[in-house]
Design a protein around this motif. Sequence first.
Motif, PDB file in Angstrom:
ATOM      1  N   TRP A 155       0.881  -1.167   0.000  1.00  0.00           N
ATOM      2  CA  TRP A 155       0.000   0.000   0.000  1.00  0.00           C
ATOM      3  C   TRP A 155       0.915   1.212   0.000  1.00  0.00           C
ATOM      4  CZ3 TRP A 155      -3.417   1.973   4.577  1.00  0.00           C
ATOM      5  CH2 TRP A 155      -4.393   2.845   4.067  1.00  0.00           C
ATOM      6  N   PHE A 189      -3.568  -6.217  -8.261  1.00  0.00           N
ATOM      7  CA  PHE A 189      -4.433  -5.051  -8.115  1.00  0.00           C
ATOM      8  C   PHE A 189      -3.611  -3.946  -7.444  1.00  0.00           C
ATOM      9  CE2 PHE A 189      -4.452  -6.283  -3.756  1.00  0.00           C
ATOM     10  CZ  PHE A 189      -4.732  -7.638  -3.722  1.00  0.00           C
ATOM     11  N   GLU A 190      -4.128  -2.732  -7.519  1.00  0.00           N
ATOM     12  CA  GLU A 190      -3.522  -1.617  -6.790  1.00  0.00           C
ATOM     13  C   GLU A 190      -4.428  -1.337  -5.588  1.00  0.00           C
ATOM     14  OE1 GLU A 190      -3.585   0.611 -10.613  1.00  0.00           O
ATOM     15  OE2 GLU A 190      -1.708   1.448  -9.889  1.00  0.00           O
ATOM     16  N   ILE A 191      -3.798  -1.051  -4.440  1.00  0.00           N
ATOM     17  CA  ILE A 191      -4.587  -0.770  -3.239  1.00  0.00           C
ATOM     18  C   ILE A 191      -4.914   0.718  -3.241  1.00  0.00           C
ATOM     19  CG2 ILE A 191      -4.658  -0.899  -0.723  1.00  0.00           C
ATOM     20  CD1 ILE A 191      -2.575  -3.159  -0.901  1.00  0.00           C
ATOM     21  N   GLY A 192      -6.200   1.031  -3.193  1.00  0.00           N
ATOM     22  CA  GLY A 192      -6.638   2.416  -3.299  1.00  0.00           C
ATOM     23  C   GLY A 192      -6.304   3.247  -2.077  1.00  0.00           C
TER      24      GLY A 192
END
Lengths: 295, 167
Positions: free
Chosen positions: A119, A152-155
């Motif tokens: 993150w 995925f990318e962690i928002g």
Amino acid sequence: MNHELARIPYLGVGIGLRTAMAEETLRHGNELDVLEIVSENFLSGAETVQPFLERFAGRFPIIPHGVKLSIGSAVPLDEGFLKSLRGLTEKLHATYYSDHFTLSHHGIDADINHLSPLWFTKEMLDHLVARIERVQQALGVPLVLENITAPFEIGEADYEEPEFIAEVCARTGCGLLLDLTNLNINAYNRKEDALSLLRRYPLDSVVQIHLAGGVIRHDYFYDTHSEPLTGPNDLVWELLDWAARRASLKAVIIERDSNFPKDFESDLLRDVRRARAIVERAIPRGQNKRGTRRH
Amino acid sequence: MSLLQFQKALLDLYTEETVLTEFLSRREEALAPYALTVRERRALLSLPSDRLQDFAQGLRAKRMGIARRIFARFHSDKSPAVLFHSHRHGPTLCFNTPSGIRELILTQPVHRLLSRLADRRAGLSLHSLLEAYIHLPEDAAVSPKDAFQAARLIRRNRLVNKRIRPL
């Protein structure tokens, strides 16, 4: 490139050492400048492990590349583990130690045996800086960290990966192991342009490059490390050419972890030769190419 | 420390089937047990379901692939047992039998005990369990009852003298 990283000698182009390809590696050793090992496979005192390593360490420079450092973990660093990594690094006379920008475990009770995206927050940045400084102090050589394939990318993040890595490298002096395959895969899956993405990474911190072949299934690119660098993997050659002209590369390693080639020469060695040709074209004329002995 | 809880939640989503299943249908409730900040909660709530499921499934397949490769090298009587730190429902002991691969879900204390035994490269037995138990650090939170529970598990599943390979 900072002073510590600049001192690393140029090692050349090689492959990841795998047991299944051990004999072929020795047979074609005159075409391989350097090998990379998965460090955790060689920390054991088991009887078969050290003699196997010694067969190669006497003939090739070897880069120790780990998968269990979990630099992004919130749990404290395992000082015993760092000590064993230092032992391995010294045994190999390695000029740097590499691992990944990742979280792979949360202490002894939670090891996912894989690489989770981080993150990219300011808190994580500060956290990584402190841990990298401790690791570099413990190992006595620069730490070089690899960008990973992210499912995925962690928002709610403060940074995107390239800028986060640039900040980490600037603050710690650690190096970047730029995995062009991982970058290409992430770009494909996010429907971004790979070269535009590459431009954002801190090239003055790049020490090493990884290349590997993945597969596309149902329009999703998987990082399988199982294919030659053709077809959907072909773009990495353009990325390598671009990066080699701008970064002070010390090593390029081609990884293959499964689907080992029946014909080592026409598959893996072909890719090694192509990588070497690209890198050597990019090195300024007159610059000393190799600072270490060759077999 | 909040980062610890955030990472625990994230890794549980990857490795605990019950947590992931609940998250996919009732996200807020699934994250309720974790002490997260508002921002951390929002970050986890934004994770894409399809990619998360795919990743979790990939991790399970990878673990089982490694276990199968280990088992393939031996006759089922001689093959080691594989200790997963986390699998579908928590720490798991996986072993090969003539009728196929079996998975035993472990409590955390039994897992810690078997991990210690694996570090010592000892075969499974009451003796090695007790040896591992007495050499555990005091804060390991493993009781004599856990050691006997592990012994019962070994005996019931005919795992005596099997070596453990941790993953």
